[in-house]
Design a protein around this motif. Structure first.
Motif, PDB file in Angstrom:
ATOM      1  N   GLY A  20       0.823  -1.189   0.000  1.00  0.00           N
ATOM      2  CA  GLY A  20       0.000   0.000   0.000  1.00  0.00           C
ATOM      3  C   GLY A  20       0.867   1.252   0.000  1.00  0.00           C
ATOM      4  N   PRO A  21       0.325   2.388   0.422  1.00  0.00           N
ATOM      5  CA  PRO A  21      -1.062   2.526   0.887  1.00  0.00           C
ATOM      6  C   PRO A  21      -2.047   2.675  -0.271  1.00  0.00           C
ATOM      7  N   PHE A  22      -3.262   2.177  -0.043  1.00  0.00           N
ATOM      8  CA  PHE A  22      -4.325   2.280  -1.026  1.00  0.00           C
ATOM      9  C   PHE A  22      -5.336   3.329  -0.577  1.00  0.00           C
ATOM     10  N   ASP A  23      -5.874   4.047  -1.549  1.00  0.00           N
ATOM     11  CA  ASP A  23      -6.902   5.046  -1.255  1.00  0.00           C
ATOM     12  C   ASP A  23      -8.276   4.409  -1.096  1.00  0.00           C
ATOM     13  N   ALA A  24      -8.463   3.264  -1.740  1.00  0.00           N
ATOM     14  CA  ALA A  24      -9.738   2.549  -1.630  1.00  0.00           C
ATOM     15  C   ALA A  24      -9.487   1.068  -1.880  1.00  0.00           C
ATOM     16  N   LYS A  27      -5.722  -6.670   8.334  1.00  0.00           N
ATOM     17  CA  LYS A  27      -4.698  -6.566   7.287  1.00  0.00           C
ATOM     18  C   LYS A  27      -5.044  -5.471   6.282  1.00  0.00           C
ATOM     19  N   PHE A  28      -6.332  -5.317   5.968  1.00  0.00           N
ATOM     20  CA  PHE A  28      -6.725  -4.232   5.073  1.00  0.00           C
ATOM     21  C   PHE A  28      -6.445  -2.877   5.709  1.00  0.00           C
ATOM     22  N   ALA A  29      -6.708  -2.761   7.013  1.00  0.00           N
ATOM     23  CA  ALA A  29      -6.459  -1.493   7.708  1.00  0.00           C
ATOM     24  C   ALA A  29      -4.987  -1.100   7.631  1.00  0.00           C
ATOM     25  N   LYS A  30      -4.113  -2.087   7.596  1.00  0.00           N
ATOM     26  CA  LYS A  30      -2.673  -1.810   7.557  1.00  0.00           C
ATOM     27  C   LYS A  30      -2.214  -1.267   6.212  1.00  0.00           C
ATOM     28  N   VAL A  31      -2.950  -1.571   5.141  1.00  0.00           N
ATOM     29  CA  VAL A  31      -2.510  -1.118   3.812  1.00  0.00           C
ATOM     30  C   VAL A  31      -3.390  -0.002   3.241  1.00  0.00           C
ATOM     31  N   LEU A  32      -4.394   0.435   3.981  1.00  0.00           N
ATOM     32  CA  LEU A  32      -5.193   1.590   3.583  1.00  0.00           C
ATOM     33  C   LEU A  32      -4.540   2.860   4.091  1.00  0.00           C
ATOM     34  N   ARG A  33      -4.567   3.902   3.304  1.00  0.00           N
ATOM     35  CA  ARG A  33      -4.101   5.189   3.812  1.00  0.00           C
ATOM     36  C   ARG A  33      -5.162   5.761   4.753  1.00  0.00           C
ATOM     37  N   LYS A  34      -4.750   6.620   5.661  1.00  0.00           N
ATOM     38  CA  LYS A  34      -5.700   7.220   6.591  1.00  0.00           C
ATOM     39  C   LYS A  34      -6.782   7.945   5.802  1.00  0.00           C
ATOM     40  N   ASN A  35      -8.015   7.751   6.204  1.00  0.00           N
ATOM     41  CA  ASN A  35      -9.215   8.282   5.553  1.00  0.00           C
ATOM     42  C   ASN A  35      -9.557   7.540   4.263  1.00  0.00           C
ATOM     43  N   ASN A  70     -12.642  -3.092  13.996  1.00  0.00           N
ATOM     44  CA  ASN A  70     -13.863  -2.291  14.128  1.00  0.00           C
ATOM     45  C   ASN A  70     -13.584  -0.904  14.684  1.00  0.00           C
ATOM     46  N   THR A  71     -12.623  -0.803  15.569  1.00  0.00           N
ATOM     47  CA  THR A  71     -12.334   0.485  16.203  1.00  0.00           C
ATOM     48  C   THR A  71     -11.546   1.416  15.285  1.00  0.00           C
ATOM     49  N   ARG A  72     -11.071   0.913  14.155  1.00  0.00           N
ATOM     50  CA  ARG A  72     -10.245   1.712  13.263  1.00  0.00           C
ATOM     51  C   ARG A  72     -11.025   2.289  12.085  1.00  0.00           C
ATOM     52  N   PHE A  73     -12.278   1.874  11.952  1.00  0.00           N
ATOM     53  CA  PHE A  73     -13.078   2.307  10.812  1.00  0.00           C
ATOM     54  C   PHE A  73     -14.321   3.065  11.262  1.00  0.00           C
ATOM     55  N   ARG A  74     -14.692   4.007  10.423  1.00  0.00           N
ATOM     56  CA  ARG A  74     -15.958   4.721  10.612  1.00  0.00           C
ATOM     57  C   ARG A  74     -16.961   4.226   9.581  1.00  0.00           C
ATOM     58  N   PHE A  75     -18.169   3.928  10.024  1.00  0.00           N
ATOM     59  CA  PHE A  75     -19.215   3.443   9.137  1.00  0.00           C
ATOM     60  C   PHE A  75     -19.752   4.609   8.312  1.00  0.00           C
ATOM     61  N   LEU A  76     -19.705   4.484   6.984  1.00  0.00           N
ATOM     62  CA  LEU A  76     -20.141   5.561   6.096  1.00  0.00           C
ATOM     63  C   LEU A  76     -21.552   5.376   5.574  1.00  0.00           C
ATOM     64  N   GLY A  77     -22.069   4.186   5.700  1.00  0.00           N
ATOM     65  CA  GLY A  77     -23.358   3.832   5.113  1.00  0.00           C
ATOM     66  C   GLY A  77     -23.273   2.398   4.646  1.00  0.00           C
ATOM     67  N   SER A  78     -24.304   1.909   4.066  1.00  0.00           N
ATOM     68  CA  SER A  78     -24.404   0.507   3.685  1.00  0.00           C
ATOM     69  C   SER A  78     -23.120  -0.059   3.078  1.00  0.00           C
ATOM     70  N   THR A  79     -22.444  -0.944   3.814  1.00  0.00           N
ATOM     71  CA  THR A  79     -21.246  -1.686   3.388  1.00  0.00           C
ATOM     72  C   THR A  79     -20.082  -0.794   2.972  1.00  0.00           C
ATOM     73  N   MET A  80     -20.014   0.403   3.535  1.00  0.00           N
ATOM     74  CA  MET A  80     -18.912   1.317   3.220  1.00  0.00           C
ATOM     75  C   MET A  80     -18.284   1.813   4.513  1.00  0.00           C
ATOM     76  N   TYR A  81     -16.927   1.836   4.551  1.00  0.00           N
ATOM     77  CA  TYR A  81     -16.203   2.215   5.751  1.00  0.00           C
ATOM     78  C   TYR A  81     -15.037   3.129   5.396  1.00  0.00           C
ATOM     79  N   GLN A  82     -14.642   3.955   6.376  1.00  0.00           N
ATOM     80  CA  GLN A  82     -13.493   4.842   6.207  1.00  0.00           C
ATOM     81  C   GLN A  82     -12.513   4.601   7.336  1.00  0.00           C
ATOM     82  N   LEU A  83     -11.233   4.420   6.988  1.00  0.00           N
ATOM     83  CA  LEU A  83     -10.198   4.208   8.001  1.00  0.00           C
ATOM     84  C   LEU A  83      -9.929   5.527   8.730  1.00  0.00           C
ATOM     85  N   THR A  84     -10.006   5.499  10.031  1.00  0.00           N
ATOM     86  CA  THR A  84      -9.847   6.735  10.809  1.00  0.00           C
ATOM     87  C   THR A  84      -8.530   6.802  11.556  1.00  0.00           C
ATOM     88  N   ASN A  85      -7.932   5.662  11.860  1.00  0.00           N
ATOM     89  CA  ASN A  85      -6.664   5.677  12.610  1.00  0.00           C
ATOM     90  C   ASN A  85      -5.866   4.407  12.343  1.00  0.00           C
TER      91      ASN A  85
END
Length: 281
Positions: A217-221, A242-250, A266-281
């Motif tokens: 990574g890091p991957f944007d999506a 493992k996905f959280a480790k290769v995603l860029r923040k946000n 679970n504590t590293r992602f913010r729920f954006l809506g149906s089946t979509m998440y954003q890495l927060t930390n």
């Protein structure tokens, strides 16, 4: 004739089915339920006939001894499910288009490398859908710094994906403003092929999500849709970490409609809506 175990004509014994389940879990991280027994036997029976084997005991021995890497690939093709289409679960691509494209254009235009990952790409419709969105909206300067990694554990579907050729009906079902990316196939009037502008954004690679990943990574999506449901709970939870480790923040992660984020990630992602998440930390 095999002295013990099950035969092609007689079906499969409980012990042979247990062996196949163990191989699938070990090699792919996939948990095969008893409900899939008949389907698996039907698919593998063709392989046994092709190899001239009398029974499933011989087949499991072939896989377990590692005598044939090619047959393991055939087994993977029989075990995995490859149901896909362009712009499946369209709200993911709407999010990419409306929420990520402006930032991608800004960053890529100033020379930053932007990467997306279709982690179980099957025959390519998913990464090419994302590529069409990018090609539709980004400037040529930005596109030169954008790439999509498309990976799968099934080498057969990767070969099909790299051809970028599909039935014409799939192009007809695409959004009107994106149909221009489909061109008549020189090989078959009933098929179309994607334009180079789209194809050149995507790099295909064999990858087993249950094994060590050759990416950093890091991957944007990241797209990982309708894959985790085939893994046992502990493998699913490891996958999200493992996905959280290769995603860029946000960065954004898109998962399947039957899947839920669970475990430590679970504590590293913010729920954006149906089946979509954003890495927060």
């Amino acid at each position: 004739m095999s002295a013990v175990g099950s035969t092609v004509a007689g079906g499969i014994s409980d012990s042979d089915f247990a062996s196949l389940r163990s191989i699938a879990l070990r090699e792919l991280g996939i948990e095969i339920s008893g409900e899939k027994k008949s389907l698996l036997v039907s698919r593998l029976a063709k392989r046994l006939r092709h190899l001239g084997l009398d029974g499933f005991s011989e087949y499991t021995e072939l896989l377990n001894t590692g005598q044939s890497a090619e047959e393991l690939e055939e087994f993977v093709a029989c075990v995995t499910t490859n149901v896909t289409r362009f712009f499946r679960e369209p709200h993911h691509f709407d999010h990419l288009e409306t929420q990520l494209i402006p930032d991608i254009e800004k960053r890529a235009s100033r020379g930053e490398q932007v990467r997306l990952w279709s982690s179980a790409c099957s025959t390519g419709e998913e990464p090419y859908s994302a590529a069409m969105i990018l090609a539709r909206h980004l400037s040529d300067r930005a596109l030169s710094n954008v790439k999509i990694l498309a990976s799968d554990v099934n080498v057969k579907v990767l070969e099909a994906a790299q051809s970028a050729e599909y039935p014409k009906s799939e192009a007809d079902a695409a959004r009107a403003d994106l149909r221009g990316f489909f061109q008549p196939s020189p090989n078959d009037p009933g098929r179309v092929v994607l334009a180079d502008k789209v194809r050149n954004l995507v790099t295909f690679r064999y990858m087993n999500l249950a094994k060590t990943w050759p990416v950093r990574g890091p991957f944007d999506a990241i797209f990982c849709r309708n894959v985790a449901i085939y893994f046992p709970q502990n493998v699913q939870e490891d996958l999200w970490v493992k996905f959280a480790k290769v995603l860029r923040k946000n960065g954004s992660m898109y998962i399947g409609h039957s899947e839920r984020l669970a475990g430590p990630a679970n504590t590293r992602f913010r729920f954006l809506g149906s089946t979509m998440y954003q890495l927060t930390n």
